[in-house]
Scaffold this active site. Structure first.
Site, PDB file in Angstrom:
ATOM      1  N   GLY A  11       0.840  -1.208   0.000  1.00  0.00           N
ATOM      2  CA  GLY A  11       0.000   0.000   0.000  1.00  0.00           C
ATOM      3  C   GLY A  11       0.867   1.246   0.000  1.00  0.00           C
ATOM      4  N   ARG A  21      13.275   9.941  -3.373  1.00  0.00           N
ATOM      5  CA  ARG A  21      14.166  11.073  -3.692  1.00  0.00           C
ATOM      6  C   ARG A  21      15.466  10.978  -2.883  1.00  0.00           C
ATOM      7  NH1 ARG A  21      14.646  15.959  -0.852  1.00  0.00           N
ATOM      8  NH2 ARG A  21      15.169  17.816  -2.091  1.00  0.00           N
ATOM      9  N   ARG A  25      19.160  10.508  -4.540  1.00  0.00           N
ATOM     10  CA  ARG A  25      20.158  11.585  -4.432  1.00  0.00           C
ATOM     11  C   ARG A  25      21.308  11.230  -3.506  1.00  0.00           C
ATOM     12  NH1 ARG A  25      16.618  17.169  -5.257  1.00  0.00           N
ATOM     13  NH2 ARG A  25      16.160  16.699  -7.442  1.00  0.00           N
ATOM     14  N   ARG A  72       1.016  -5.237  -5.152  1.00  0.00           N
ATOM     15  CA  ARG A  72       1.134  -6.380  -4.235  1.00  0.00           C
ATOM     16  C   ARG A  72       1.305  -7.588  -5.168  1.00  0.00           C
ATOM     17  NH1 ARG A  72      -0.543  -4.066   0.594  1.00  0.00           N
ATOM     18  NH2 ARG A  72      -2.309  -2.652   0.499  1.00  0.00           N
ATOM     19  N   GLY A 102       5.808  -1.906   3.665  1.00  0.00           N
ATOM     20  CA  GLY A 102       5.396  -2.372   4.986  1.00  0.00           C
ATOM     21  C   GLY A 102       5.831  -3.803   5.257  1.00  0.00           C
ATOM     22  N   ASP A 103       5.114  -4.428   6.162  1.00  0.00           N
ATOM     23  CA  ASP A 103       5.447  -5.766   6.640  1.00  0.00           C
ATOM     24  C   ASP A 103       5.614  -6.807   5.510  1.00  0.00           C
ATOM     25  OD1 ASP A 103       5.546  -7.567   9.010  1.00  0.00           O
ATOM     26  OD2 ASP A 103       3.795  -8.427   8.007  1.00  0.00           O
ATOM     27  N   GLY A 104       4.645  -6.859   4.605  1.00  0.00           N
ATOM     28  CA  GLY A 104       4.697  -7.837   3.514  1.00  0.00           C
ATOM     29  C   GLY A 104       5.905  -7.592   2.617  1.00  0.00           C
ATOM     30  N   THR A 125       4.469   2.827   5.395  1.00  0.00           N
ATOM     31  CA  THR A 125       3.081   2.346   5.516  1.00  0.00           C
ATOM     32  C   THR A 125       2.335   3.252   6.481  1.00  0.00           C
ATOM     33  OG1 THR A 125       1.643   0.600   6.411  1.00  0.00           O
ATOM     34  CG2 THR A 125       3.905   0.605   7.206  1.00  0.00           C
ATOM     35  N   ASP A 127       0.088   2.308   8.359  1.00  0.00           N
ATOM     36  CA  ASP A 127      -0.427   1.506   9.480  1.00  0.00           C
ATOM     37  C   ASP A 127       0.389   1.607  10.772  1.00  0.00           C
ATOM     38  OD1 ASP A 127      -2.304   0.656   7.664  1.00  0.00           O
ATOM     39  OD2 ASP A 127      -1.333  -1.267   7.264  1.00  0.00           O
ATOM     40  N   ASP A 129       2.619  -0.400  11.793  1.00  0.00           N
ATOM     41  CA  ASP A 129       2.508  -1.734  12.392  1.00  0.00           C
ATOM     42  C   ASP A 129       3.814  -2.533  12.356  1.00  0.00           C
ATOM     43  OD1 ASP A 129       2.559  -2.037   9.657  1.00  0.00           O
ATOM     44  OD2 ASP A 129       0.918  -3.480   9.559  1.00  0.00           O
ATOM     45  N   ARG A 171      -5.143  -2.136   9.270  1.00  0.00           N
ATOM     46  CA  ARG A 171      -5.149  -3.603   9.355  1.00  0.00           C
ATOM     47  C   ARG A 171      -5.372  -4.036  10.799  1.00  0.00           C
ATOM     48  NH1 ARG A 171      -3.547  -5.994   4.631  1.00  0.00           N
ATOM     49  NH2 ARG A 171      -2.348  -4.652   3.283  1.00  0.00           N
ATOM     50  N   ALA A 186     -11.821  12.110  20.654  1.00  0.00           N
ATOM     51  CA  ALA A 186     -12.931  11.169  20.465  1.00  0.00           C
ATOM     52  C   ALA A 186     -13.514  10.749  21.818  1.00  0.00           C
ATOM     53  CB  ALA A 186     -12.430   9.943  19.711  1.00  0.00           C
ATOM     54  N   LYS A 213     -23.835  17.235  25.755  1.00  0.00           N
ATOM     55  CA  LYS A 213     -23.034  17.214  24.511  1.00  0.00           C
ATOM     56  C   LYS A 213     -23.944  17.035  23.303  1.00  0.00           C
ATOM     57  CE  LYS A 213     -19.030  15.478  23.622  1.00  0.00           C
ATOM     58  NZ  LYS A 213     -17.824  14.665  23.504  1.00  0.00           N
ATOM     59  N   ARG A 244     -24.511   7.453  12.848  1.00  0.00           N
ATOM     60  CA  ARG A 244     -24.068   7.222  11.468  1.00  0.00           C
ATOM     61  C   ARG A 244     -22.622   6.728  11.490  1.00  0.00           C
ATOM     62  NH1 ARG A 244     -27.708  10.400   8.159  1.00  0.00           N
ATOM     63  NH2 ARG A 244     -29.661   9.842   9.165  1.00  0.00           N
ATOM     64  N   ILE A 251      -8.839   7.771   1.262  1.00  0.00           N
ATOM     65  CA  ILE A 251      -8.531   9.201   1.467  1.00  0.00           C
ATOM     66  C   ILE A 251      -7.366   9.314   2.453  1.00  0.00           C
ATOM     67  CG2 ILE A 251      -9.451  11.392   2.375  1.00  0.00           C
ATOM     68  CD1 ILE A 251     -12.209  10.425   1.364  1.00  0.00           C
TER      69      ILE A 251
HETATM   70  O1  F6P Z   1      -1.447  -1.302   4.625  1.00  0.00           O
HETATM   71  C1  F6P Z   1      -2.052  -0.123   4.234  1.00  0.00           C
HETATM   72  C2  F6P Z   1      -3.520  -0.294   4.041  1.00  0.00           C
HETATM   73  O2  F6P Z   1      -4.079   0.929   3.629  1.00  0.00           O
HETATM   74  C3  F6P Z   1      -4.282  -0.845   5.248  1.00  0.00           C
HETATM   75  O3  F6P Z   1      -4.524   0.122   6.229  1.00  0.00           O
HETATM   76  C4  F6P Z   1      -5.540  -1.382   4.589  1.00  0.00           C
HETATM   77  O4  F6P Z   1      -6.134  -2.379   5.373  1.00  0.00           O
HETATM   78  C5  F6P Z   1      -4.985  -1.945   3.304  1.00  0.00           C
HETATM   79  O5  F6P Z   1      -3.778  -1.258   3.035  1.00  0.00           O
HETATM   80  C6  F6P Z   1      -5.881  -1.822   2.105  1.00  0.00           C
HETATM   81  O6  F6P Z   1      -5.274  -2.531   1.065  1.00  0.00           O
HETATM   82  P1  F6P Z   1      -5.615  -2.394  -0.466  1.00  0.00           P
HETATM   83  O7  F6P Z   1      -4.917  -1.199  -0.993  1.00  0.00           O
HETATM   84  O8  F6P Z   1      -5.068  -3.643  -1.063  1.00  0.00           O
HETATM   85  O9  F6P Z   1      -7.099  -2.280  -0.566  1.00  0.00           O
END
Ligand code: F6P
Length: 319
Positions: A11, A21, A25, A72, A102-104, A125, A127, A129, A171, A186, A213, A244, A251
């Site tokens: 991702g 960059r 460089r 991926r 990221g991890d993968g 990433t 995340d 993570d 994730r 929140a 509130k 909701r 985004i």
């Molecule tokens: O790892 C980044 C991420 O945006 C996660 O937060 C999310 O679960 C996943 O990738 C979405 O993956 P894809 O781009 O394959 O829909």
């Protein structure tokens, strides 16, 4: 080392361009040739790469996404694919690789490292993570994007006296929810690291209502094992207040990288390339406090994440 490659994988994350960059460089400034590999490991398998010049990475520091594009790759997950990737690197004379992802992507890099390629992992990433580093590139920007959304949602939720659930990415890691939830005030933060207690959520919302509130904001990580639709329906039933949910999705992955992410990217990538230049073994680059660190790649991937219970507790107290 005379020729290195750089790729972005998995991702995308804001700040990946800043990392590309810096890799290009730094490499050029040390007299190395740098090849940009397109579409991550997928492009590596297809030999989609080109020599980068100083100007190839001009005007990208401030841009989200990745000019190298990303993927991926299923093919790369196989032993055959990984052997082919090593052959491609040899064909192009690439001796070391900077993997921004990221991890993968890091696990993929580890497979190449086991086959003799020098791989430097730069954590890109949203995340956050990867256990071995305090922060990953893109996380700060994603948190700020969620904060801007919470602000907007607060306005409309107050106007309609509603409860709003914001489901954020990450994730199985709750960091985006935790940091954005705390910084965004929140009422409830739900993360995969803490078992959800729906009665507590409803009590918290009711308490807010009773104290006058006009709205409640619940930030929920996507990894929490209850769907936002289901949660909204239960909360609405139990509190009697319209509820909701919003899923901002991708985004969160776009947008101009924050100053912090650009700095992280510049520092980490430049460290990665310097290590390659010095013929170091494969490493994962990270930040520990204010120090840029490098751990053995396999060791880094074995580290276990520690949930920031301290931040969670502060959020609970302040809600
Ligand atoms: O790892 C980044 C991420 O945006 C996660 O937060 C999310 O679960 C996943 O990738 C979405 O993956 P894809 O781009 O394959 O829909």
């Amino acid at each position: 080392m005379k020729r290195i490659g750089v790729l972005t994988s998995g991702g995308d994350a804001p700040g990946m361009n800043a990392a590309v960059r810096a890799a290009v460089r730094t490499g050029l400034s040390m007299g190395m040739e740098v090849y940009g590999i397109e579409r991550g490991y997928e492009g590596l398998l297809d030999g989609e790469m080109e020599k980068m010049e100083w100007h190839s990475v001009g005007d990208i520091l401030q841009r989200g996404g990745t000019i190298l594009r990303t993927a991926r790759s299923e093919r790369f997950r196989t032993e055959e694919g990984q052997k082919h990737a090593v052959d491609m690197l040899e064909t192009f004379g690439i001796e070391g690789l900077v993997v921004i992802g990221g991890d993968g992507s890091f696990h993929g890099g580890l497979e190449l490292a086991r086959k003799g390629v020098a791989v430097m992992g730069v954590p890109g990433t949203i995340d956050n993570d990867l256990a071995y580093t305090d922060y990953t590139i893109g996380f700060d920007t994603a948190v700020n994007t969620v904060l801007a959304m919470i602000s907007n949602l607060r306005d409309t939720a107050s106007a309609h006296e509603r409860t709003t659930i914001v489901e954020v990415m990450g994730r199985s890691c709750g960091d985006i929810a935790l940091y954005a939830g705390l910084a965004g005030g929140a009422d409830v933060i739900l993360v995969p690291e803490v078992e959800p207690d729906i009665n507590m959520v409803c009590r918290r919302v009711l308490r807010g209502q009773q104290s006058g509130k006009l709205h409640s904001i619940i930030v929920k990580a996507e990894g929490v094992k209850i769907s936002s639709a289901e949660l909204a329906s239960v909360v609405e039933k139990k509190t009697g207040r319209e509820t909701r949910f919003v899923v901002p999705g991708y985004i969160q992955r776009g947008g101009t990288p924050s100053g912090r992410d650009r700095l992280l990217a510049s520092m980490m990538s430049s460290k990665a390339v310097k290590l390659l230049f010095n013929d170091e073994q494969s490493k994962a680059i990270g930040i520990n406090g204010s120090d840029i660190v490098a751990y053995d790649l396999a060791d880094a991937l074995d580290m276990k994440s520690e949930f920031r219970k301290d931040l969670y507790d502060i959020a609970e107290t302040l809600a």
